[in-house]
Design a protein around this motif. Structure first.
Motif, short mmCIF file in Angstrom:
data_model
loop_
_atom_site.label_atom_id
_atom_site.label_comp_id
_atom_site.label_asym_id
_atom_site.label_seq_id
_atom_site.Cartn_x
_atom_site.Cartn_y
_atom_site.Cartn_z
N VAL A 131 47.49 50.22 35.60
CA VAL A 131 46.36 49.46 36.14
C VAL A 131 46.50 47.95 35.89
O VAL A 131 46.39 47.14 36.81
N GLY A 132 46.75 47.59 34.64
CA GLY A 132 46.82 46.16 34.28
C GLY A 132 47.97 45.46 34.97
O GLY A 132 47.88 44.28 35.33
N THR A 133 49.06 46.17 35.16
CA THR A 133 50.22 45.60 35.85
C THR A 133 49.82 45.20 37.27
O THR A 133 50.06 44.07 37.71
N LEU A 134 49.24 46.15 37.99
CA LEU A 134 48.90 45.89 39.39
C LEU A 134 47.77 44.87 39.52
O LEU A 134 47.78 44.05 40.44
N ALA A 135 46.82 44.90 38.58
CA ALA A 135 45.71 43.94 38.65
C ALA A 135 46.20 42.52 38.38
O ALA A 135 45.52 41.55 38.72
N SER A 136 47.38 42.38 37.76
CA SER A 136 47.95 41.04 37.52
C SER A 136 48.59 40.46 38.77
O SER A 136 48.79 39.24 38.87
N VAL A 137 48.94 41.33 39.71
CA VAL A 137 49.74 40.89 40.86
C VAL A 137 49.03 39.86 41.75
O VAL A 137 49.63 38.84 42.11
N PRO A 138 47.74 40.06 42.11
CA PRO A 138 47.11 39.04 42.96
C PRO A 138 47.15 37.64 42.33
O PRO A 138 47.42 36.66 43.03
N ALA A 139 46.91 37.56 41.01
CA ALA A 139 46.94 36.25 40.36
C ALA A 139 48.34 35.65 40.40
O ALA A 139 48.51 34.44 40.60
N ILE A 140 49.35 36.48 40.25
CA ILE A 140 50.73 35.98 40.29
C ILE A 140 51.07 35.47 41.69
O ILE A 140 51.74 34.44 41.85
N ILE A 141 50.59 36.15 42.70
CA ILE A 141 50.84 35.68 44.08
C ILE A 141 50.14 34.33 44.30
O ILE A 141 50.72 33.41 44.88
N LEU A 142 48.91 34.21 43.81
CA LEU A 142 48.17 32.96 44.04
C LEU A 142 48.71 31.82 43.19
O LEU A 142 48.78 30.68 43.64
N GLY A 143 49.06 32.12 41.93
CA GLY A 143 49.49 31.05 41.03
C GLY A 143 50.98 30.78 41.10
O GLY A 143 51.44 29.69 40.78
N GLY A 144 51.73 31.80 41.50
CA GLY A 144 53.18 31.66 41.54
C GLY A 144 53.82 32.09 40.22
O GLY A 144 53.15 32.18 39.19
N ALA A 145 55.12 32.36 40.30
CA ALA A 145 55.84 32.87 39.13
C ALA A 145 55.82 31.86 37.98
O ALA A 145 55.65 32.22 36.81
N ALA A 146 55.96 30.58 38.29
CA ALA A 146 56.03 29.57 37.23
C ALA A 146 54.70 29.46 36.50
O ALA A 146 54.66 29.27 35.27
N TRP A 147 53.60 29.60 37.25
CA TRP A 147 52.27 29.55 36.63
C TRP A 147 52.12 30.68 35.62
O TRP A 147 51.67 30.50 34.50
N TRP A 148 52.52 31.90 36.02
CA TRP A 148 52.42 33.06 35.13
C TRP A 148 53.31 32.86 33.89
O TRP A 148 52.92 33.12 32.77
N LYS A 149 54.51 32.34 34.14
CA LYS A 149 55.46 32.18 33.04
C LYS A 149 55.08 31.05 32.09
O LYS A 149 55.62 30.95 30.99
#
Lengths: 428, 228
Positions: A210-228
């Motif tokens: 669940v937590g993995t998939l719920a993180s995906v929209p934020a990663i798409i909006l923020g981008g990989a560098a934002w998440w990292k």
């Protein structure tokens, strides 16, 4: 270390679970962006983000998606592991109750990326209110065109079924979950072949938490560098840390991966007044326990592994000097005995015998040799079962004997010293 | 008692949800449990007929999972978490108190048919320990006294509201919902979903003005331009 609410950021909103609230706070923006990309571009972003699975094992999510064969003619499936049951773990159910659309949006994006047209959310049966929230959310999403035929006019079709389990911890193991979802007893399969090629109905399948998939929209909006930018390079992003047990303010605290227990305890008001931290789990009962010596271990996958345990599900169960470690371990072992699916002999028989030994140790009828027998039994279970359940059953036993052998020995003559002392106080 | 035609129709609705029929077996077992409060021979028979399985195949599945009950279950299933964390924080005492107070053991039902008691494994609400559920709805942060009041209220026909979750319905109705049929009560839809421990970190973040970094405008522009 500052708090970084990403997955939890909407939880304070009035009626946070409704589509209207979700859309007002970035909801389904990521899906619109994702549908304008090619599936491979999405997989690449998730790979670049270095997102690792939040279900416990920490496998790189983008790599898992990339294993799905492309251009084949067989159906692909996405299965969501919402069978939260690892003792101490309590972060997926609040997420699904407070913000179910975050999961639904993550599912649609992931299904589009791996070219799946059918997704199932396997939620544990004892979670009826989370089940309702998911069902309402799926209905709202379908009515709004985010699900069903031709999602937002993209030509992509997706159906989601919310599927309740029936009370079996083992179904949190991905292959047992797949067997259960196919209508069988939930028993793990031999791997390989892995679900990426032979999953649900022996077809290519992604199983994500669940937590993995719920993180995906934020990663798409923020981008990989934002998440990292949050957390360590190899385990980036945020984590919902669940602080439970003997803490002043138990609850969910979302902070970057790699936050330490010392920092988290500071946020939660420390161990209850007048008591000292004694032992704790970094990621649920299946992860070897830590002590006060581990307060500064960064709680990310690699650092916790280097310190001899596993980050697991960030289920930080805190116990203090009034708690008996032998009793705690006995109760965990009773749990593993009850939940062992029975497929593999070392796990099925070993958890039974370990429970017998721990029971007599706890009541003061054990012997010094019992400790050796316990360790020997653990040695015969570890690595000798189909799935990690057997390994998990040994974690609390071996780690507690490592750190608290003296406390076990103090039980040999008449049971728990804490309990004896209490009786004495009462007698005077 | 043979299953009703309505149940058979619902079973077919369940089967239609899945790419392959056998995937319907777990929800169908929840559905047949909704008829008489446990898995009856007739209930197994329905699964056999609709899925083309043997009784042994269905029985093997029904007996594997804790939530499928083998004997009549009370109106309210009271589950006390006695796993390590809840157990040490008071769950063991709550279970012992209820067992004595109700005069029933694990998986046993009171004479009035109102309450079935069980000790449960981790219910994934550890930040609200010790936890009791009634028909799988959460009653958080319980004590021996509050648990006794809870069962008194249940038996008196005045069920209290769960801490988180919908107003209680009976065990059979919950079994129907577990089969995948949505609870349409407005009060279920509006019910409290989260309590203070779930919000502890977020409240602190708001108080301190701490947040995750903003989404970079450049990324948003790139991803959302493609859409446009």
């Amino acid at each position: 270390m500052p708090l970084t609410p990403v997955l939890t950021k909407r939880w304070l909103e009035p009626r946070s679970w409704e589509l209207e609230s979700y859309e007002r706070l970035d909801g389904y923006r990521a899906l619109r962006a994702a549908l304008a990309m090619r599936p491979d571009e999405i997989i690449q972003i998730v790979k670049d983000s270095a997102l690792r699975g939040r279900g416990g094992a920490g496998f790189p999510t983008g790599m898992k998606w990339g294993f799905i064969p492309q251009g084949d003619s067989t159906p692909h499936y996405l299965v969501v592991n919402a069978d939260e049951g690892e003792p101490g773990t309590c972060r997926d159910l609040p997420l699904m109750m407070a913000d179910p659309h975050a999961l639904v949006e993550g599912i649609v994006i992931a299904a589009y990326a791996v070219r799946a047209n059918f997704a199932a959310i396997y939620i544990r049966g004892e979670a009826v209110h989370a089940l309702r929230r998911l069902q309402y959310a799926v209905r709202e999403a379908r009515q709004a065109g985010y699900l069903g035929q031709n999602v937002l006019g993209s030509g992509f079709d997706l159906e989601i079924v919310v599927h309740s389990g029936a009370g079996a911890y083992i179904c949190g193991e991905e292959t047992a979950l797949l067997d259960s979802l196919e209508g069988y007893r939930g028993q793990p399969r031999l791997k390989p072949p892995f679900p990426a090629t032979h999953g649900l109905y022996s077809s290519p399948t992604v199983v994500n938490n669940v937590g993995t998939l719920a993180s995906v929209p934020a990663i798409i909006l923020g981008g990989a560098a934002w998440w990292k930018a949050m957390g360590p390079e190899k385990s980036p992003g945020t984590s919902i840390y669940s602080l439970t047990g003997r803490v002043t303010r138990p609850g969910q605290y979302e902070a970057p991966m790699g936050t330490t227990l010392r920092e988290l305890l500071d946020l939660a008001g420390g161990v209850r007044e007048g008591r000292q931290l004694k032992f704790w789990t970094p990621g649920g009962s299946s992860t070897p326990m830590f002590t006060a010596a581990h307060l500064d271990v960064p709680l990310d996958f690699d650092s916790v592994a280097a310190a001899g345990s596993m980050a697991g599900t960030a289920a930080l169960m805190i116990f203090d000097d009034a708690d008996c470690v032998v009793r705690a371990v006995l109760k965990w072992t009773e749990f593993y005995e009850h939940e062992s699916c029975g497929k593999c002999t070392p796990c099925r028989e070993g958890t039974y015998w370990m429970t017998q030994i721990l029971r007599r140790l706890e009541r003061g009828a054990g012997t010094k040799e019992d400790l050796d027998t316990l360790l020997d039994t653990c040695d015969n279970i570890l690595g000798r079962s189909f799935c990690p359940f057997g390994d998990g059953a040994t974690s609390s036993i071996t780690s507690s004997i490592q750190y608290f052998r003296d406390e076990y020995l103090a039980h040999l003559d008449g049971g728990c010293p804490n309990h004896r002392n209490r009786t004495l106080v009462g007698a005077h | 008692m043979p299953v009703t035609e309505e149940t058979r129709t619902k079973a077919r609705e369940i089967i239609a949800r899945y790419p392959r029929p056998r995937s319907a077996l777990l929800p169908m077992l929840h559905l047949v449990q909704a008829e008489e409060g446990y898995i009856t021979p007739d209930g197994i028979g329905l699964c056999v007929e609709e899925l083309g399985l043997t009784r042994a195949e269905v029985g093997a599945v029904a007996t594997f999972y804790t939530m499928y009950k083998r004997g009549p279950t009370g109106e309210y299933l009271v589950s006390v978490c006695t796993n390590t964390l809840c157990g040490l924080l008071g769950g063991d005492e709550i279970y012992a108190t209820l067992r004595e107070y109700l005069g029933v053991g694990h998986n046993e039902t009171t004479d009035d048919g109102m309450i079935t008691l069980e000790h449960a494994e981790c219910l994934a609400a550890c930040d609200h320990a010790p936890v009791v559920t009634v028909n799988y709805e959460y009653f958080d942060n319980q004590s021996e006294e509050s648990a006794v009041r809870l069962v008194d209220d249940l038996r008196a026909g005045t069920p209290p509201r769960p801490t988180r979750g919908a107003p209680l319905c009976g065990f059979r109705e919950i079994s129907r919902q577990l089969a995948g049929f949505l609870d349409e009560r407005p009060e279920a839809r509006d019910a409290v979903s989260i309590a203070e421990p779930g919000l502890a970190g977020l409240r602190l973040a708001v108080e301190r003005g701490e947040r995750a970094p903003e989404y970079p405008e450049a990324t948003l522009a790139t991803t959302e331009r493609k859409e446009a």
